[in-house]
Design a protein around this motif. Sequence first.
Motif, PDB file in Angstrom:
ATOM      1  N   THR A 200      20.679  60.722  40.613  1.00  0.00           N
ATOM      2  CA  THR A 200      20.860  59.845  41.774  1.00  0.00           C
ATOM      3  C   THR A 200      22.208  59.139  41.674  1.00  0.00           C
ATOM      4  N   TRP A 201      22.573  58.432  42.743  1.00  0.00           N
ATOM      5  CA  TRP A 201      23.796  57.635  42.753  1.00  0.00           C
ATOM      6  C   TRP A 201      23.474  56.197  42.382  1.00  0.00           C
ATOM      7  N   GLU A 202      24.360  55.562  41.631  1.00  0.00           N
ATOM      8  CA  GLU A 202      24.142  54.176  41.221  1.00  0.00           C
ATOM      9  C   GLU A 202      25.447  53.404  41.310  1.00  0.00           C
ATOM     10  N   GLY A 203      25.339  52.102  41.602  1.00  0.00           N
ATOM     11  CA  GLY A 203      26.506  51.236  41.564  1.00  0.00           C
ATOM     12  C   GLY A 203      26.782  50.802  40.138  1.00  0.00           C
ATOM     13  N   VAL A 204      28.051  50.751  39.755  1.00  0.00           N
ATOM     14  CA  VAL A 204      28.405  50.421  38.384  1.00  0.00           C
ATOM     15  C   VAL A 204      29.565  49.434  38.352  1.00  0.00           C
ATOM     16  N   ASP A 205      29.743  48.785  37.221  1.00  0.00           N
ATOM     17  CA  ASP A 205      30.908  47.940  36.996  1.00  0.00           C
ATOM     18  C   ASP A 205      32.106  48.850  36.713  1.00  0.00           C
ATOM     19  N   ALA A 206      33.147  48.735  37.512  1.00  0.00           N
ATOM     20  CA  ALA A 206      34.281  49.641  37.357  1.00  0.00           C
ATOM     21  C   ALA A 206      35.539  49.031  37.955  1.00  0.00           C
ATOM     22  N   THR A 207      36.678  49.503  37.499  1.00  0.00           N
ATOM     23  CA  THR A 207      37.968  49.056  38.017  1.00  0.00           C
ATOM     24  C   THR A 207      38.243  49.682  39.375  1.00  0.00           C
ATOM     25  N   VAL A 208      38.691  48.855  40.326  1.00  0.00           N
ATOM     26  CA  VAL A 208      39.034  49.328  41.666  1.00  0.00           C
ATOM     27  C   VAL A 208      40.398  48.754  42.052  1.00  0.00           C
ATOM     28  N   GLN A 209      41.254  49.602  42.552  1.00  0.00           N
ATOM     29  CA  GLN A 209      42.574  49.187  43.021  1.00  0.00           C
ATOM     30  C   GLN A 209      42.542  49.047  44.542  1.00  0.00           C
ATOM     31  N   ILE A 210      42.973  47.897  45.040  1.00  0.00           N
ATOM     32  CA  ILE A 210      43.114  47.687  46.477  1.00  0.00           C
ATOM     33  C   ILE A 210      44.517  48.147  46.869  1.00  0.00           C
ATOM     34  N   GLN A 211      44.587  49.107  47.780  1.00  0.00           N
ATOM     35  CA  GLN A 211      45.870  49.718  48.127  1.00  0.00           C
ATOM     36  C   GLN A 211      46.187  49.520  49.604  1.00  0.00           C
ATOM     37  N   PHE A 212      47.488  49.486  49.908  1.00  0.00           N
ATOM     38  CA  PHE A 212      47.946  49.191  51.272  1.00  0.00           C
ATOM     39  C   PHE A 212      49.110  50.105  51.642  1.00  0.00           C
ATOM     40  N   ARG A 213      49.096  50.548  52.900  1.00  0.00           N
ATOM     41  CA  ARG A 213      50.222  51.312  53.453  1.00  0.00           C
ATOM     42  C   ARG A 213      50.615  50.681  54.776  1.00  0.00           C
ATOM     43  N   ALA A 214      51.797  50.080  54.795  1.00  0.00           N
ATOM     44  CA  ALA A 214      52.264  49.406  56.005  1.00  0.00           C
ATOM     45  C   ALA A 214      52.625  50.416  57.085  1.00  0.00           C
ATOM     46  N   GLY A 216      54.617  52.612  59.351  1.00  0.00           N
ATOM     47  CA  GLY A 216      55.938  53.202  59.144  1.00  0.00           C
ATOM     48  C   GLY A 216      56.172  53.720  57.740  1.00  0.00           C
ATOM     49  N   GLU A 217      55.300  53.363  56.798  1.00  0.00           N
ATOM     50  CA  GLU A 217      55.442  53.850  55.425  1.00  0.00           C
ATOM     51  C   GLU A 217      54.575  55.085  55.215  1.00  0.00           C
ATOM     52  N   LYS A 218      54.949  55.937  54.242  1.00  0.00           N
ATOM     53  CA  LYS A 218      54.233  57.173  53.969  1.00  0.00           C
ATOM     54  C   LYS A 218      53.233  57.049  52.816  1.00  0.00           C
ATOM     55  N   LYS A 219      53.512  56.148  51.877  1.00  0.00           N
ATOM     56  CA  LYS A 219      52.689  56.078  50.677  1.00  0.00           C
ATOM     57  C   LYS A 219      51.953  54.743  50.576  1.00  0.00           C
ATOM     58  N   TYR A 220      50.786  54.813  49.915  1.00  0.00           N
ATOM     59  CA  TYR A 220      50.045  53.596  49.592  1.00  0.00           C
ATOM     60  C   TYR A 220      50.598  52.986  48.313  1.00  0.00           C
ATOM     61  N   ARG A 221      50.489  51.672  48.202  1.00  0.00           N
ATOM     62  CA  ARG A 221      50.837  50.979  46.960  1.00  0.00           C
ATOM     63  C   ARG A 221      49.690  50.049  46.583  1.00  0.00           C
ATOM     64  N   TRP A 245      44.391  49.758  54.874  1.00  0.00           N
ATOM     65  CA  TRP A 245      43.875  49.342  53.581  1.00  0.00           C
ATOM     66  C   TRP A 245      42.873  50.373  53.073  1.00  0.00           C
ATOM     67  N   ARG A 246      42.816  50.536  51.748  1.00  0.00           N
ATOM     68  CA  ARG A 246      41.832  51.424  51.134  1.00  0.00           C
ATOM     69  C   ARG A 246      41.545  50.964  49.713  1.00  0.00           C
ATOM     70  N   ALA A 247      40.489  51.499  49.132  1.00  0.00           N
ATOM     71  CA  ALA A 247      40.117  51.213  47.740  1.00  0.00           C
ATOM     72  C   ALA A 247      40.220  52.501  46.931  1.00  0.00           C
ATOM     73  N   HIS A 248      40.667  52.378  45.701  1.00  0.00           N
ATOM     74  CA  HIS A 248      40.836  53.546  44.820  1.00  0.00           C
ATOM     75  C   HIS A 248      40.264  53.230  43.445  1.00  0.00           C
ATOM     76  N   HIS A 249      39.415  54.141  42.945  1.00  0.00           N
ATOM     77  CA  HIS A 249      38.895  54.030  41.580  1.00  0.00           C
ATOM     78  C   HIS A 249      39.626  55.044  40.704  1.00  0.00           C
ATOM     79  N   PRO A 250      40.441  54.578  39.735  1.00  0.00           N
ATOM     80  CA  PRO A 250      41.132  55.525  38.864  1.00  0.00           C
ATOM     81  C   PRO A 250      40.170  56.180  37.886  1.00  0.00           C
ATOM     82  N   THR A 259      38.702  57.862  46.132  1.00  0.00           N
ATOM     83  CA  THR A 259      39.420  56.996  47.061  1.00  0.00           C
ATOM     84  C   THR A 259      38.599  56.844  48.329  1.00  0.00           C
ATOM     85  N   SER A 260      38.523  55.629  48.823  1.00  0.00           N
ATOM     86  CA  SER A 260      37.766  55.373  50.048  1.00  0.00           C
ATOM     87  C   SER A 260      38.549  55.842  51.265  1.00  0.00           C
TER      88      SER A 260
END
Length: 271
Positions: A200-214, A216-221, A245-250, A259-260
């Motif tokens: 099954t799927w479970e929620g866990v404690d994990a690192t998440v990066q909040i990323q943004f792409r303005a 006119g820009e091509k890449k998220y930071r 805006w998006r969320a990324h789990h490395p 990535t969301s």
Amino acid sequence: MIKRTVMVGLATTALASTSLLLAGPAQAAKNVESCSITDILPDRVVIGTSAERVQFGVRTTCDDQDVKFAVRGAGIGTSAHAFWFAACNYDMLQGPTNFDCTHGGSGVINPIGGTYRGYDFVPGNDLTGPNPIYAGAFVDADHNAKDDDGGGHFELSETITLLRQTRFGDSLDASPEPVRKGKKINLAADLETADWNTGTWEGVDATVQIQFRAVGEKKYRTVKTVTATGGKVDTSVVAKRSGDWRAHHPATEATAASTSGSDYVKVKPAR
């Protein structure tokens, strides 16, 4: 003449059959005794909450030769010919009977619930990370899918890394929309990880990066790094520019990256 390197099979997770990739015209089986396997592919596989069919391959030093191979995981103690996954790319294997040679070098890896290594049971989630893997091969000069050309087998032992899949689904939400410059944007998301003990799927404690792409820009930071608690992401940032805006789990040693989806927020001038 022995050269460096051909790849037998395709090193991706797939259901399609594999064919031998030859670097040039087929040659007679000379110097077969000097052949060796240099790599087993793939070296990592991401698995969710169900078994995964994996396309295996090997690299060898037997350039311009018709190489047949078999790949297996650790043995199971109840039988000398039973392995917790096995695959091959030839139809007439002499020896273990549970190699499935009908799927072009692919085999099913199923960590859900766990498996036996020898006589020891390994729970599903404990299979994350490196696992032993073995490959055997031979040059089939007369193309009869049998090891009868006098060269014998050549073998290699390595590891394959199994990673638990993660996902955000469509859970990311950035609000309010629109927002005034200098005000807060609230970001929420749910990160889930495959639990191989239960399937099954479970929620866990994990690192998440909040990323943004303005706009006119091509890449998220990455603008902020937070910790999801029980899979819940709940944080805020200051609104500066309109964009996505998006969320990324490395990736970690046990879980795959994910990535969301994105959520656009228009930022209006401050009053």
